[in-house]
Write a protein that holds these residues in place. Structure first.
Motif, PDB file in Angstrom:
ATOM      1  N   VAL A  34      70.293  49.736  41.257  1.00  0.00           N
ATOM      2  CA  VAL A  34      71.516  48.964  41.517  1.00  0.00           C
ATOM      3  C   VAL A  34      72.700  49.789  41.059  1.00  0.00           C
ATOM      4  N   LEU A  35      73.754  49.816  41.873  1.00  0.00           N
ATOM      5  CA  LEU A  35      74.991  50.482  41.462  1.00  0.00           C
ATOM      6  C   LEU A  35      76.067  49.426  41.274  1.00  0.00           C
ATOM      7  N   LEU A  36      76.577  49.366  40.028  1.00  0.00           N
ATOM      8  CA  LEU A  36      77.596  48.393  39.661  1.00  0.00           C
ATOM      9  C   LEU A  36      78.936  49.095  39.481  1.00  0.00           C
ATOM     10  N   GLY A  37      79.968  48.321  39.400  1.00  0.00           N
ATOM     11  CA  GLY A  37      81.270  48.884  39.075  1.00  0.00           C
ATOM     12  C   GLY A  37      82.343  47.885  39.400  1.00  0.00           C
ATOM     13  N   PRO A 208      66.536  45.365  39.522  1.00  0.00           N
ATOM     14  CA  PRO A 208      66.228  46.789  39.716  1.00  0.00           C
ATOM     15  C   PRO A 208      65.318  47.411  38.659  1.00  0.00           C
ATOM     16  N   ASP A 209      64.842  48.611  39.014  1.00  0.00           N
ATOM     17  CA  ASP A 209      64.171  49.463  38.031  1.00  0.00           C
ATOM     18  C   ASP A 209      65.216  50.302  37.287  1.00  0.00           C
ATOM     19  N   ASN A 210      66.319  50.599  37.989  1.00  0.00           N
ATOM     20  CA  ASN A 210      67.379  51.449  37.411  1.00  0.00           C
ATOM     21  C   ASN A 210      68.740  50.840  37.700  1.00  0.00           C
ATOM     22  N   ILE A 211      69.673  51.094  36.790  1.00  0.00           N
ATOM     23  CA  ILE A 211      71.048  50.601  36.977  1.00  0.00           C
ATOM     24  C   ILE A 211      72.013  51.772  36.783  1.00  0.00           C
ATOM     25  N   GLY A 212      73.064  51.802  37.602  1.00  0.00           N
ATOM     26  CA  GLY A 212      74.156  52.758  37.411  1.00  0.00           C
ATOM     27  C   GLY A 212      75.459  51.997  37.333  1.00  0.00           C
ATOM     28  N   LEU A 213      76.427  52.558  36.625  1.00  0.00           N
ATOM     29  CA  LEU A 213      77.735  51.911  36.518  1.00  0.00           C
ATOM     30  C   LEU A 213      78.834  52.930  36.789  1.00  0.00           C
ATOM     31  N   LEU A 214      79.615  52.669  37.833  1.00  0.00           N
ATOM     32  CA  LEU A 214      80.785  53.503  38.125  1.00  0.00           C
ATOM     33  C   LEU A 214      81.977  52.906  37.393  1.00  0.00           C
ATOM     34  N   TYR A 215      82.734  53.755  36.720  1.00  0.00           N
ATOM     35  CA  TYR A 215      83.908  53.257  36.000  1.00  0.00           C
ATOM     36  C   TYR A 215      84.882  54.411  35.788  1.00  0.00           C
ATOM     37  N   SER A 230      70.180  47.439  26.961  1.00  0.00           N
ATOM     38  CA  SER A 230      70.187  47.495  25.492  1.00  0.00           C
ATOM     39  C   SER A 230      71.233  48.481  24.996  1.00  0.00           C
ATOM     40  N   SER A 231      72.103  48.928  25.907  1.00  0.00           N
ATOM     41  CA  SER A 231      73.080  49.962  25.536  1.00  0.00           C
ATOM     42  C   SER A 231      74.239  49.378  24.711  1.00  0.00           C
ATOM     43  N   GLU A 232      74.682  50.157  23.716  1.00  0.00           N
ATOM     44  CA  GLU A 232      75.841  49.766  22.914  1.00  0.00           C
ATOM     45  C   GLU A 232      77.118  50.389  23.477  1.00  0.00           C
ATOM     46  N   GLU A 233      76.993  51.219  24.492  1.00  0.00           N
ATOM     47  CA  GLU A 233      78.160  51.846  25.119  1.00  0.00           C
ATOM     48  C   GLU A 233      79.127  50.741  25.576  1.00  0.00           C
ATOM     49  N   PRO A 234      80.392  50.740  25.041  1.00  0.00           N
ATOM     50  CA  PRO A 234      81.269  49.582  25.278  1.00  0.00           C
ATOM     51  C   PRO A 234      81.449  49.192  26.738  1.00  0.00           C
ATOM     52  N   VAL A 235      81.653  50.166  27.629  1.00  0.00           N
ATOM     53  CA  VAL A 235      81.903  49.814  29.028  1.00  0.00           C
ATOM     54  C   VAL A 235      80.671  49.173  29.661  1.00  0.00           C
ATOM     55  N   VAL A 236      79.519  49.759  29.385  1.00  0.00           N
ATOM     56  CA  VAL A 236      78.259  49.254  29.946  1.00  0.00           C
ATOM     57  C   VAL A 236      78.007  47.853  29.408  1.00  0.00           C
ATOM     58  N   ARG A 237      78.209  47.703  28.114  1.00  0.00           N
ATOM     59  CA  ARG A 237      77.944  46.430  27.455  1.00  0.00           C
ATOM     60  C   ARG A 237      78.880  45.335  27.959  1.00  0.00           C
ATOM     61  N   GLN A 238      80.144  45.682  28.095  1.00  0.00           N
ATOM     62  CA  GLN A 238      81.114  44.694  28.576  1.00  0.00           C
ATOM     63  C   GLN A 238      80.779  44.271  30.003  1.00  0.00           C
ATOM     64  N   PHE A 239      80.494  45.225  30.864  1.00  0.00           N
ATOM     65  CA  PHE A 239      80.274  44.895  32.279  1.00  0.00           C
ATOM     66  C   PHE A 239      78.996  44.102  32.474  1.00  0.00           C
ATOM     67  N   LEU A 240      77.918  44.578  31.854  1.00  0.00           N
ATOM     68  CA  LEU A 240      76.621  43.922  32.081  1.00  0.00           C
ATOM     69  C   LEU A 240      76.550  42.545  31.442  1.00  0.00           C
ATOM     70  N   ASN A 241      77.453  42.308  30.481  1.00  0.00           N
ATOM     71  CA  ASN A 241      77.437  40.993  29.856  1.00  0.00           C
ATOM     72  C   ASN A 241      78.629  40.145  30.296  1.00  0.00           C
ATOM     73  N   ALA A 242      79.331  40.653  31.323  1.00  0.00           N
ATOM     74  CA  ALA A 242      80.437  39.910  31.932  1.00  0.00           C
ATOM     75  C   ALA A 242      81.405  39.349  30.897  1.00  0.00           C
ATOM     76  N   GLN A 243      81.917  40.259  30.032  1.00  0.00           N
ATOM     77  CA  GLN A 243      82.815  39.806  28.979  1.00  0.00           C
ATOM     78  C   GLN A 243      84.238  40.299  29.234  1.00  0.00           C
TER      79      GLN A 243
END
Ligand code: ATP
Length: 349
Positions: A34-37, A208-215, A230-243
């Motif tokens: 899945v490609l998110l962004g 998905p088996d894999n996720i990508g995030l464009l930002y 399980s990533s602590e990376e702020p952008v990934v964490r914010q996006f995947l948790n819809a915050q």
């Protein structure tokens, strides 16, 4: 079935507007990615580069030893036959009924007899749950049905790679859940490599088996689902948790002042939510690319957030976990209650 797609150092701009640069990722053969962004980060532009509808400024896209960015138009035409694409609105011809829409690529690109065309169209319509709607016009059916018709059409040439652009756009959450399940089932049946572009966090968390995030004009991260969840990376964490809290702002990134105001207001990122179980095919089989729940976390020494890999509420008797266990060799450790947190996969030999 299913081929690897390797993207290296891909950069695309329109005039002076750089859409993204230096994007590198590999879509593993037969897996679902899945490609998110955020909106406007160039996800659709990325898909169009993959199929050669747009040319990147730099970088390569390698499939079966061919760099698509360097192929002649004639060779590219041949390689495109590896792809099936579902565009956002299904891209159906409004004046043709569903049967003729779905038969179109077969009549256009092959010399199959009409009886052979019928066999294939009937088969694909059955696969996407549209049997019996052959004579309907696109304007007479719902948005979800139009997407399924577009999907059937994407499948008629037996693609090795299926690209899907925002399957959830215009669909309610229930129809989105149905189409997500359909992607999982189709991946299990045809084994093709899937890339799904979406904003829908629930899709990214469960399909998905894999996720990508464009930002911010870059690929922030790409890897196994559990790595990003399980990533602590702020952008990934914010996006995947819809915050709302985090570096992504209303119009792309927050400036230093906004971040400082957020810090002073005492906003903190809430704890990571549990990692959901990945959807299984409806026939209970495990897809070739599917990893046992928790496998990536265990292999990488990552403790998943509490409550991870449990069945969703209302699934009595941990049926989902039991199915995972049955078909993947994964077992829930003895002596743990059903509502316990993590059950890791059994490590073989
Ligand atoms: N052919 C084109 N010529 C010029 N600019 C374009 C072209 N196609 C897309 N763009 C620009 O590229 C940027 C990214 O567009 P794209 O549609 O890929 O974003 P996206 O991430 O898919 O957005 P959304 O999630 O809202 O669909 C936008 O600023 C868009 O205006």
């Amino acid at each position: 079935m299913g081929v690897e797609v390797k993207v290296e150092g891909l950069t695309k701009s329109f005039g002076r507007q750089v859409i993204w640069s230096d994007v590198s990722l590999t879509l593993p053969a037969g897996e679902i990615s899945v490609l998110l962004g955020p909106s406007g980060t160039g996800k659709s532009v990325f898909l169009k580069n993959l199929i050669g509808l747009l040319k990147p400024d730099r970088g390569s896209i390698t499939i079966q030893g061919n760099d698509l960015t360097k192929l002649s138009e004639r060779k590219l035409y041949e390689v495109r036959k590896l792809f099936g694409v579902l565009f956002q609105d299904g891209a159906l011809f409004g004046s043709m009924n569903l049967y003729d829409n779905i038969a179109f690529p077969l009549r256009e690109h092959t010399r199959k007899s009409e009886s052979e065309v019928k066999r294939i169209v009937d088969d694909k319509m059955e696969m996407v749950g549209l049997a019996g709607t052959e004579r309907k016009l696109p304007g007479e059916i719902s948005g979800g049905m139009r997407k399924r018709a577009g999907l059937a059409r994407a499948l008629v040439l037996d693609p090795e790679i299926v690209l899907v652009d925002e399957p959830d756009s215009g669909l309610d959450p229930v129809r989105t859940a149905y189409i997500n399940q359909l992607f999982v089932d189709l991946n299990q049946q045809i084994g093709a490599t899937f890339l799904i572009v979406t904003h829908d966090v629930n899709t990214a968390r469960t399909v998905p088996d894999n996720i990508g995030l464009l930002y911010r004009r870059h690929l922030a991260m790409f890897g196994p689902r559990e790595m990003l969840l399980s990533s602590e990376e702020p952008v990934v964490r914010q996006f995947l948790n819809a915050q709302r809290q985090g570096p992504i702002g209303m119009s792309e990134e927050k400036d230093v002042g906004e971040l400082e105001a957020e810090r002073q207001a005492g906003y903190e990122m809430p704890p990571l939510p549990p990692i959901a179980l990945q959807l299984l095919p409806t026939d209970g089989q495990v897809r070739a690319g599917q990893r046992p729940p928790g496998a990536w976390c265990q292999a990488n020494g990552v403790t998943p957030p509490p409550g991870s890999f449990q069945d969703p509420p209302g699934v009595a008797g941990s049926a989902g976990n039991a199915r995972h266990a049955q078909s993947s060799g994964w077992t829930k450790p003895a002596g743990r209650a059903d509502d316990d947190t993590l059950a890791l996969p059994r490590v073989e030999g």
